[in-house]
Design a protein around this motif. Structure first.
Motif, PDB file in Angstrom:
ATOM      1  N   ALA A   1     -24.471  -3.134 -36.821  1.00 24.87           N
ATOM      2  CA  ALA A   1     -25.434  -2.052 -37.007  1.00 24.87           C
ATOM      3  C   ALA A   1     -24.829  -0.851 -37.720  1.00 24.87           C
ATOM      4  O   ALA A   1     -25.480  -0.229 -38.548  1.00 24.87           O
ATOM      5  CB  ALA A   1     -26.010  -1.628 -35.653  1.00 24.87           C
TER       6      ALA A   1
ATOM      7  N   VAL B   1     -22.568  -0.289 -42.276  1.00 28.52           N
ATOM      8  CA  VAL B   1     -22.962   0.339 -43.541  1.00 28.52           C
ATOM      9  C   VAL B   1     -22.729   1.839 -43.506  1.00 28.52           C
ATOM     10  O   VAL B   1     -22.266   2.426 -44.481  1.00 28.52           O
ATOM     11  CB  VAL B   1     -24.454   0.062 -43.837  1.00 28.52           C
ATOM     12  CG1 VAL B   1     -24.828   0.666 -45.169  1.00 28.52           C
ATOM     13  CG2 VAL B   1     -24.714  -1.413 -43.842  1.00 28.52           C
ATOM     14  N   VAL B   2     -23.043   2.443 -42.372  1.00 29.25           N
ATOM     15  CA  VAL B   2     -22.874   3.895 -42.286  1.00 29.25           C
ATOM     16  C   VAL B   2     -21.419   4.265 -42.458  1.00 29.25           C
ATOM     17  O   VAL B   2     -21.087   5.200 -43.193  1.00 29.25           O
ATOM     18  CB  VAL B   2     -23.369   4.418 -40.928  1.00 29.25           C
ATOM     19  CG1 VAL B   2     -23.186   5.915 -40.864  1.00 29.25           C
ATOM     20  CG2 VAL B   2     -24.810   4.062 -40.737  1.00 29.25           C
ATOM     21  N   TRP B   3     -20.539   3.532 -41.836  1.00 27.67           N
ATOM     22  CA  TRP B   3     -19.112   3.846 -41.968  1.00 27.67           C
ATOM     23  C   TRP B   3     -18.646   3.622 -43.401  1.00 27.67           C
ATOM     24  O   TRP B   3     -17.796   4.338 -43.904  1.00 27.67           O
ATOM     25  CB  TRP B   3     -18.289   3.017 -40.986  1.00 27.67           C
ATOM     26  CG  TRP B   3     -18.414   3.540 -39.605  1.00 27.67           C
ATOM     27  CD1 TRP B   3     -19.106   2.978 -38.566  1.00 27.67           C
ATOM     28  CD2 TRP B   3     -17.878   4.764 -39.102  1.00 27.67           C
ATOM     29  NE1 TRP B   3     -19.022   3.772 -37.456  1.00 27.67           N
ATOM     30  CE2 TRP B   3     -18.276   4.876 -37.759  1.00 27.67           C
ATOM     31  CE3 TRP B   3     -17.104   5.777 -39.660  1.00 27.67           C
ATOM     32  CZ2 TRP B   3     -17.921   5.958 -36.958  1.00 27.67           C
ATOM     33  CZ3 TRP B   3     -16.752   6.862 -38.858  1.00 27.67           C
ATOM     34  CH2 TRP B   3     -17.154   6.937 -37.521  1.00 27.67           C
ATOM     35  N   ARG B   4     -19.215   2.609 -44.052  1.00 24.04           N
ATOM     36  CA  ARG B   4     -18.858   2.363 -45.438  1.00 24.04           C
ATOM     37  C   ARG B   4     -19.258   3.573 -46.292  1.00 24.04           C
ATOM     38  O   ARG B   4     -18.540   4.000 -47.176  1.00 24.04           O
ATOM     39  CB  ARG B   4     -19.584   1.111 -45.926  1.00 24.04           C
ATOM     40  CG  ARG B   4     -18.766   0.301 -46.903  1.00 24.04           C
ATOM     41  CD  ARG B   4     -19.562  -0.846 -47.464  1.00 24.04           C
ATOM     42  NE  ARG B   4     -20.131  -1.695 -46.438  1.00 24.04           N
ATOM     43  CZ  ARG B   4     -21.173  -2.510 -46.678  1.00 24.04           C
ATOM     44  NH1 ARG B   4     -21.732  -2.550 -47.859  1.00 24.04           N
ATOM     45  NH2 ARG B   4     -21.638  -3.268 -45.721  1.00 24.04           N
ATOM     46  N   TRP B   5     -20.434   4.099 -45.998  1.00 19.53           N
ATOM     47  CA  TRP B   5     -20.883   5.284 -46.734  1.00 19.53           C
ATOM     48  C   TRP B   5     -19.980   6.469 -46.446  1.00 19.53           C
ATOM     49  O   TRP B   5     -19.563   7.191 -47.336  1.00 19.53           O
ATOM     50  CB  TRP B   5     -22.315   5.651 -46.317  1.00 19.53           C
ATOM     51  CG  TRP B   5     -23.361   4.777 -46.877  1.00 19.53           C
ATOM     52  CD1 TRP B   5     -23.196   3.521 -47.387  1.00 19.53           C
ATOM     53  CD2 TRP B   5     -24.744   5.079 -46.985  1.00 19.53           C
ATOM     54  NE1 TRP B   5     -24.395   3.036 -47.791  1.00 19.53           N
ATOM     55  CE2 TRP B   5     -25.362   3.957 -47.562  1.00 19.53           C
ATOM     56  CE3 TRP B   5     -25.515   6.180 -46.630  1.00 19.53           C
ATOM     57  CZ2 TRP B   5     -26.729   3.912 -47.810  1.00 19.53           C
ATOM     58  CZ3 TRP B   5     -26.876   6.138 -46.872  1.00 19.53           C
ATOM     59  CH2 TRP B   5     -27.474   5.013 -47.457  1.00 19.53           C
ATOM     60  N   LEU B   6     -19.725   6.671 -45.161  1.00 20.67           N
ATOM     61  CA  LEU B   6     -18.970   7.862 -44.764  1.00 20.67           C
ATOM     62  C   LEU B   6     -17.563   7.819 -45.341  1.00 20.67           C
ATOM     63  O   LEU B   6     -17.021   8.838 -45.752  1.00 20.67           O
ATOM     64  CB  LEU B   6     -18.901   7.956 -43.237  1.00 20.67           C
ATOM     65  CG  LEU B   6     -20.207   8.330 -42.537  1.00 20.67           C
ATOM     66  CD1 LEU B   6     -20.024   8.286 -41.034  1.00 20.67           C
ATOM     67  CD2 LEU B   6     -20.666   9.710 -42.957  1.00 20.67           C
TER      68      LEU B   6
ATOM     69  N   GLY C   1     -20.191  10.853 -48.885  1.00 17.55           N
ATOM     70  CA  GLY C   1     -19.739  10.609 -47.524  1.00 17.55           C
ATOM     71  C   GLY C   1     -18.931  11.767 -46.974  1.00 17.55           C
ATOM     72  O   GLY C   1     -19.203  12.933 -47.251  1.00 17.55           O
TER      73      GLY C   1
END
Lengths: 300, 430, 303
Positions: C125, C128-133, C144
């Motif tokens: 879940a 993706v957010v961590w990839r962006w950040l 990010g």
């Protein structure tokens, strides 16, 4: 009953005393500010998830990660829900019975290994514990073959391809941690209680039922939370051991990202949706989780 | 009394099995539910779950169900995702002899492992029955033939060696047009660098292997490139050294690696970068309306050309369907393969997927702009197979090439990279 | 209690019912864990380098040869950096949060819930957010967290995150710390609260200042908790897979043994190599865990 009093006794009254000793007001304010700062840090990923999920696909882009949506839309949520929904029920059918059965098994094992020991119980416990440490990714191929073999031996479809087999795999690989939690918890129960029950003529099961179970609440909370979370969030076992009709929500979530294009806002909405049950459980049962930890479960 | 104890002891096991009853919730899933029903289901395993690709699959499914009223299409798509879960899952299913009725795979060497392991049925009978050898290009048929047999039906063709560029950025840098040769390319990259824009956008590791295959083809030429995949190949030659030096030089102009091919391609469309070498799925991403696309205009916001030095050669890759041995519903699978091979099926699938049909007799009016260009190139060009997308190198080889490139990105040592490629060729068992 | 049941019970050894009750678990673990491990080591000791061949026994050859592979050495180095940063970071942060909350604070329940909740979310879940950040672009093109630093005027903090050639794996540990430090916090909080107030009081009466109380009374009490946390974090760390795959994919730059194993088994179709790596992972975990288990057993005996 003294046990319950004891277990409760370690937490509640002392806590009350502790609050009174809150320390100097300045220090208290500093602590509060620091804690708040960490809350902000912890919530950064959630913020990005939330704002992106309300964006139209055109705005859902890493370069605009921090911006609020220019046009708010729940479109992504609708699509995400449609795609996730078929898996949610499967997840429920997996995680609820799975975590309950895991807890029961852990409780029975923990009881025997701490209070109704047999020769070599420590060795058995150690060998059980070691099961926690195998790298699952490496054994998926023989595991699939094992479950297919069990299908063939039993002439059923129970073990490979459906929720029952997946649940079984989780329960089995959950035995170590569940046993550990309960055993560590039960060790804190005085042996005299068991002896007293025995003098009264109670056998193993009666003692378990009437002495142990009534005080097992915190350990059950810890185990159920732990197992529910790992069953609900599991992707690896689910994708290997089940078929499309029994895919849980995580596989559906993974499928929202295609091979070629990723509709980010839908994926993030789906990520939030898929996480709601576990987060709710943590928030609702967090208190019991803490209580279980304080009573020694998971402490080693 | 004793029995009571044994019963008690069995509680745990009973508990596990009881959940089989309650946890199942009545849907005997997975492999269950085949026979019995009036309409037999055909389980089609693919990794098409994203926009475009899933739509194309759906269009083919509709044709299939119309033509075969007694079968239902059962979609077992698992996203490829970053873990390549779909292929790993497939491997476990085939090894346990629990194949789906038919599965998607890249046509070519990627299927070799399964062929050698005896997991696939040859499809020569189908090719004879439908006269497929005549409708697919000769070179394609040749390149997917393994020991005189064919094991898959290609549904679509993608092109790997495409140079995407931003005309505005090129103009600003004083580059007159897309570079024709590797040398021109390096010159153009240098000019762009002077303007402060990103000369070449790049994504995660696999996109760099993707770039390498175009550089290899551009440096070696078609013939020598194709010879690399034969038994007599010499990976230690000075040609290869030259190609790898080129790769190193080109990579030195690359921007910060993006998380995947999409953000990398987007930098070109947004005018931040000048060039990007990527497969032609970029086209759909660029032009599709902003729901899975960027809504850009071809020739204005972006343009394309064959990757430098590869004009006249079509480096192809293809999604294909297979017939696993022991498919539970073999007849249904064959019916699906017939749809996948048909003109109608391919013309329904490809415009949505953003690829061109493998058949020569497609309805050209359905393919516009880039796809029209691609169809024309497909018909006239010489063919070379993609490395990264499973055409020329089997899985073991491809994986070793990926490792070699990944390690090269860390140490920038051309000699080591070449040695690793020599070893990869030797150990591939191909 | 009739005479009959009593006599049955007398005939049956006291330990037998316990063993029977545990036996389903023993059987299941024997098959699912030790069966798999046995299979794994059998393959690891063979030359089965593709899925077709049968493979014959080659002893420790695979275990030795793998050390000649650059990728293996790199993945081991990565795993070490990751483990040190992750375990250290989660321990320190978790301890610090618990320390701040130890004496009770307004809204403690809320704080606890927020620190704990990342544990409830899978990396499928949040990947993706961590990839962006943790996007590696800096300067003008920063997105990010780098963009956030830029916005805050903290440009010097910008870096390449997990793409940094030397310390990339340290960045990879950040999401893992985010996920697990709440749990460590809970453990330490339980540890702090487990120190009987009388002990602290007694120390104060003896003239200890707060720091001394902390150093000589509370810290020793936290040792078992610390060790338990260390073990749990350590074994998570050595097996880390989901996190890295969902943030970075299977790139060499963030390679660890578990990822190498995956590519060996499913991409390169080399069962023997995959099993060898799995073997090393199991062994490294065992090195961590077995001494702990022994220590724990001894400690219990002493009690």
């Amino acid at each position: 009953m003294t046990v319950i009093a004891k277990v409760r006794g370690t937490t509640a009254p002392q806590h009350a005393k502790v609050v009174r000793r809150g320390g100097a007001p300045v220090w208290r304010a500093v602590r509060f500010a620091l804690l708040l700062a960490f809350v902000v840090l912890f919530l950064i990923p959630v913020y990005v998830l939330l704002v992106t999920s309300f964006k139209p696909l055109t705005e859902a882009d890493p370069s605009q990660a921090w911006n609020l949506p220019r046009t708010w839309t729940t479109e992504a949520w609708q699509v995400a829900w449609e795609r996730l929904a078929p898996g949610v029920w499967n997840s429920v059918m997996l995680a609820v019975p799975g975590s309950l059965i895991s807890a029961m098994l852990g409780s029975m094992n923990g009881y025997v290994l701490s209070k109704w020991r047999f020769a070599g119980a420590d060795v058995v416990f150690t060998l059980l514990l070691f099961g926690m440490f195998i790298p699952y990714q490496g054994v998926m191929i023989p595991l699939v073959q094992l479950l297919v073999g069990l299908n063939e031996i039993t002439g059923t479809q129970l073990f490979y391809g459906g929720i029952p087999g997946l649940t079984l795999a989780h329960i089995v690989y959950g035995i170590p941690i569940c046993t550990l939690i309960f055993r560590n918890y039960y060790v804190t129960i005085p042996d005299e209680l068991i002896e007293a029950a025995r003098v009264d003529g109670a056998g193993m099961l009666r003692t378990y039922w009437s002495v142990i179970i009534p005080v097992s609440g915190p350990a059950f909370a810890v185990t159920v939370i732990w197992q529910f979370t790992s069953l609900w969030n599991d992707f690896l076992f689910a994708v290997f051991l089940t078929g499309p009709q029994s895919w849980p929500a995580t596989v559906m979530l993974n499928n929202i990202a295609g091979a070629q294009t990723v509709p980010y806002s839908q994926q993030m909405a789906a990520a939030i949706l898929a996480s709601i049950p576990t987060v709710v459980i943590y928030i609702l049962l967090g208190r019991f989780f803490m209580r279980g930890l304080m009573a020694g479960a998971l402490k080693g | 009394m004793r029995r009571r104890w044994i019963t008690a002891a069995a509680i745990g096991l009973a508990g596990m099995l009881a959940l089989a009853a309650c946890g199942g919730g009545g849907d005997s899933s997975g492999d269950g539910g085949q026979g019995g029903a009036a309409r037999k289901r055909v389980e089609v395993f693919s990794w098409w779950t994203g926009p475009g690709e899933a739509d194309g699959l759906k269009a083919m499914r509709q044709i299939f169900e119309r033509q075969n009223p007694n079968y239902t299409f059962f979609d077992a798509a698992v996203a490829g995702g970053s873990g390549d879960q779909a292929r790993a899952l497939l491997a476990s299913k085939l090894q346990a002899n629990q194949p789906p009725d038919t599965f998607q795979g890249h046509a070519g060497a990627e299927l070799q492992g399964y062929i050698k392991a005896g997991k696939l049925e040859p499809l020569d009978f189908l090719y004879d029955e439908l006269k497929l050898r005549e409708v697919f290009p000769e070179q394609l048929v040749e390149q997917i033939t393994v020991d005189d047999h064919i094991y898959s039906v290609p549904v679509n063709i993608h092109r790997s060696n495409v140079l995407w560029y931003n005309p505005g950025v090129l103009k600003e840098a004083g580059v007159s047009g897309p570079p024709k040769t590797i040398e021109e390319f390096i010159g153009a990259l240098e000019k762009v660098k002077q303007t402060g824009k990103i000369p070449l956008s790049i994504g995660s590791q696999w996109t760099q292997v993707h770039l390498l295959e175009s550089v290899l083809l551009g440096t070696l030429g078609t013939e020598r490139y194709n010879a690399l995949w034969t038994a007599s190949a010499d990976w230690s030659s000075s040609d290869i050294t030259k190609a790898l030096e080129n790769f190193k030089t080109i990579m030195s102009y690359a921007g910060t690696p993006q998380e995947d091919w999409q953000p990398a391609a987007k930098q070109v469309a947004d005018g931040e970068a000048a060039f990007n070498v990527m497969g032609d799925w970029v086209y759909g991403y660029f032009v599709n309306p902003p729901d899975g696309g960027l809504g850009k205009t071809a020739k204005q916001d972006f343009d394309w050309a064959p990757a430098p030095g590869t004009d006249g050669t079509f480096m192809w890759l293809s999604d294909s369907f297979t017939l696993p041995k022991g498919a539970p519903n073999r007849d249904g699978a064959i019916a699906w393969l017939k749809v996948a091979a048909s003109k109608e099926g391919q013309d329904a699938f490809n415009p949505l997927k953003g690829s061109i049909p493998a058949r020569k007799d497609a309805d050209k009016s359905l393919y516009k702009d880039y796809l029209a260009y691609s169809l024309e190139q497909w018909a006239s060009n010489r063919l070379a197979g993609s490395i990264q997308h499973g055409v020329v190198a089997n899985d073991a080889w491809r994986s070793a090439i990926n490792d070699a490139v990944g390690l090269f990105l860390q140490d920038q040592d051309v000699a080591k990279l070449q040695q690793a490629l020599v070893d990869a060729a030797k150990n591939s068992g191909q | 209690m009739t005479a009959k049941t009593a006599s049955v019970r007398a005939r049956m050894p006291r330990w037998l019912p316990g063993l029977l009750l545990v036996s389903p678990s023993i059987v299941a673990i024997a098959v699912f864990v030790y069966g798999m491990l046995g299979w794994n080591f059998k393959v690891a000791l063979s030359d089965q380098h593709d899925e077709v061949s049968e493979g014959s026994f080659v002893g420790l050859e695979n275990f030795i040869n793998i050390w000649q592979e650059t990728r293996w050495i790199l993945s081991v180095q990565h795993a070490i950096v990751f483990t040190v940063v992750f375990v250290g970071g989660a321990l320190v942060l978790g301890w610090f949060l618990a320390f701040l909350m130890e004496k009770g604070i307004k809204g403690e329940g809320g704080f606890r819930a927020i620190y704990l909740f990342p544990m409830a979310i899978s990396f499928i879940a949040t990947g993706v957010v961590w990839r962006w950040l943790m996007n590696s672009a800096t300067g003008e093109r920063a997105v990010g967290l780098n963009a956030l630093f830029r916005f805050l005027g903290l440009d010097f903090l910008q870096w390449q995150w997990f793409r940094d050639p030397d310390w990339g794996m340290a960045a990879m540990a950040i999401p893992a710390i985010w996920q697990m430090s709440g749990y460590v916090m809970a453990l330490f909080l339980a540890g702090f609260r487990g120190v009987p107030e009388e002990l602290r009081e007694a120390a104060r009466v003896d003239g200890c200042n707060e720091w001394q109380v902390y150093r000589w009374v509370i810290l020793p009490h936290l040792r078992p908790v610390t060790l338990a946390a260390l073990i749990i974090l350590g074994h998570i760390s050595l097996k880390v897979f989901d996190l890295i795959v969902s943030v970075s994919g299977k790139q060499i730059i963030t390679d660890v043994p578990a990822i190498f194993m995956w590519t060996a088994v499913y991409d390169a179709h080399d069962p023997a190599k995959g099993a060898t790596i799995a073997g090393y992972i199991v062994l490294s975990v065992a090195i961590f865990v077995v001494p702990y288990l022994i220590w724990n057993a001894r400690r219990e005996k002493r009690k």
